[in-house]
Design a protein around this motif. Structure first.
Motif, PDB file in Angstrom:
ATOM      1  N   LYS A 144     -26.923  14.184  -0.110  1.00  0.00           N
ATOM      2  CA  LYS A 144     -25.550  13.866  -0.450  1.00  0.00           C
ATOM      3  C   LYS A 144     -24.576  13.850   0.731  1.00  0.00           C
ATOM      4  N   ILE A 145     -24.873  14.146   1.934  1.00  0.00           N
ATOM      5  CA  ILE A 145     -24.210  14.414   3.226  1.00  0.00           C
ATOM      6  C   ILE A 145     -24.054  12.940   3.681  1.00  0.00           C
ATOM      7  N   LYS A 146     -22.589  12.598   3.622  1.00  0.00           N
ATOM      8  CA  LYS A 146     -22.146  11.452   4.270  1.00  0.00           C
ATOM      9  C   LYS A 146     -21.560  11.631   5.602  1.00  0.00           C
ATOM     10  N   LYS A 147     -21.306  10.639   6.390  1.00  0.00           N
ATOM     11  CA  LYS A 147     -20.458  10.656   7.617  1.00  0.00           C
ATOM     12  C   LYS A 147     -19.097  11.175   7.447  1.00  0.00           C
ATOM     13  N   VAL A 148     -18.403  10.839   6.516  1.00  0.00           N
ATOM     14  CA  VAL A 148     -17.219  11.313   6.296  1.00  0.00           C
ATOM     15  C   VAL A 148     -17.304  13.025   6.212  1.00  0.00           C
ATOM     16  N   HIS A 149     -18.374  13.540   5.573  1.00  0.00           N
ATOM     17  CA  HIS A 149     -18.516  14.903   5.625  1.00  0.00           C
ATOM     18  C   HIS A 149     -18.790  15.562   6.903  1.00  0.00           C
ATOM     19  N   ILE A 150     -19.490  14.834   7.812  1.00  0.00           N
ATOM     20  CA  ILE A 150     -19.636  15.427   9.088  1.00  0.00           C
ATOM     21  C   ILE A 150     -18.323  15.190   9.913  1.00  0.00           C
ATOM     22  N   GLN A 151     -17.606  14.179   9.685  1.00  0.00           N
ATOM     23  CA  GLN A 151     -16.311  13.992  10.337  1.00  0.00           C
ATOM     24  C   GLN A 151     -15.456  15.148   9.980  1.00  0.00           C
ATOM     25  N   SER A 152     -15.550  15.318   8.720  1.00  0.00           N
ATOM     26  CA  SER A 152     -14.475  16.536   8.282  1.00  0.00           C
ATOM     27  C   SER A 152     -14.801  17.928   8.639  1.00  0.00           C
ATOM     28  N   TYR A 153     -16.027  18.073   8.744  1.00  0.00           N
ATOM     29  CA  TYR A 153     -16.637  19.423   9.611  1.00  0.00           C
ATOM     30  C   TYR A 153     -16.078  19.466  10.987  1.00  0.00           C
ATOM     31  N   ILE A 154     -16.189  18.232  11.799  1.00  0.00           N
ATOM     32  CA  ILE A 154     -15.340  18.394  13.072  1.00  0.00           C
ATOM     33  C   ILE A 154     -14.375  18.756  13.177  1.00  0.00           C
ATOM     34  N   ASN A 179     -29.133   8.606   8.705  1.00  0.00           N
ATOM     35  CA  ASN A 179     -28.714   9.519   9.268  1.00  0.00           C
ATOM     36  C   ASN A 179     -26.972   9.574   9.560  1.00  0.00           C
ATOM     37  N   PRO A 180     -26.318  10.349   8.358  1.00  0.00           N
ATOM     38  CA  PRO A 180     -25.035  10.453   8.719  1.00  0.00           C
ATOM     39  C   PRO A 180     -24.079  11.109   9.892  1.00  0.00           C
ATOM     40  N   ALA A 181     -25.005  11.372  10.940  1.00  0.00           N
ATOM     41  CA  ALA A 181     -24.334  11.693  12.113  1.00  0.00           C
ATOM     42  C   ALA A 181     -24.612  10.827  13.142  1.00  0.00           C
ATOM     43  N   LYS A 182     -25.457   9.860  13.058  1.00  0.00           N
ATOM     44  CA  LYS A 182     -26.072   8.868  14.038  1.00  0.00           C
ATOM     45  C   LYS A 182     -24.762   8.258  14.764  1.00  0.00           C
ATOM     46  N   SER A 183     -23.871   7.694  14.063  1.00  0.00           N
ATOM     47  CA  SER A 183     -22.705   6.975  14.644  1.00  0.00           C
ATOM     48  C   SER A 183     -21.490   7.673  15.028  1.00  0.00           C
TER      49      SER A 183
END
Length: 85
Positions: free
Chosen positions: A20-30, A66-70
């Motif tokens: 369920k983890i998407k790029k937007v979630h990783i960006q929000s975590y940052i 990979n949601p963190a790749k880009s």
């Protein structure tokens, strides 16, 4: 590193599975980490852990993307060093 991300994703988005983890979630975590006062070098260290974790999950077919790749690493702050004459 991963335990903080997992707790964050669960509390903020209700995410309880890796797929369920998407790029937007990783960006929000940052952004969350920056708001907590973390330096860009610290956030980059966390990203250096997350990217291979998601690569592994992709290789093992736990996720399809990979949601963190880009996600780019943050630019490090420059420290002004005193000049000696």
């Amino acid at each position: 590193n991963l335990s903080v991300l997992i707790r964050y994703l669960k509390s903020e988005f209700g995410i309880d599975t890796i797929e369920k983890i998407k790029k937007v979630h990783i960006q929000s975590y940052i952004i969350f980490e920056i708001d907590r006062g973390r330096k860009s070098s610290t956030v980059n260290t966390k990203l250096k852990t997350l990217k291979p974790f998601f690569d592994y999950a992709l290789d093992e077919n736990y996720i399809k993307v990979n949601p963190a790749k880009s996600i780019k690493f943050l630019k490090n702050e420059k420290i002004d060093m005193p000049k000696f004459d």
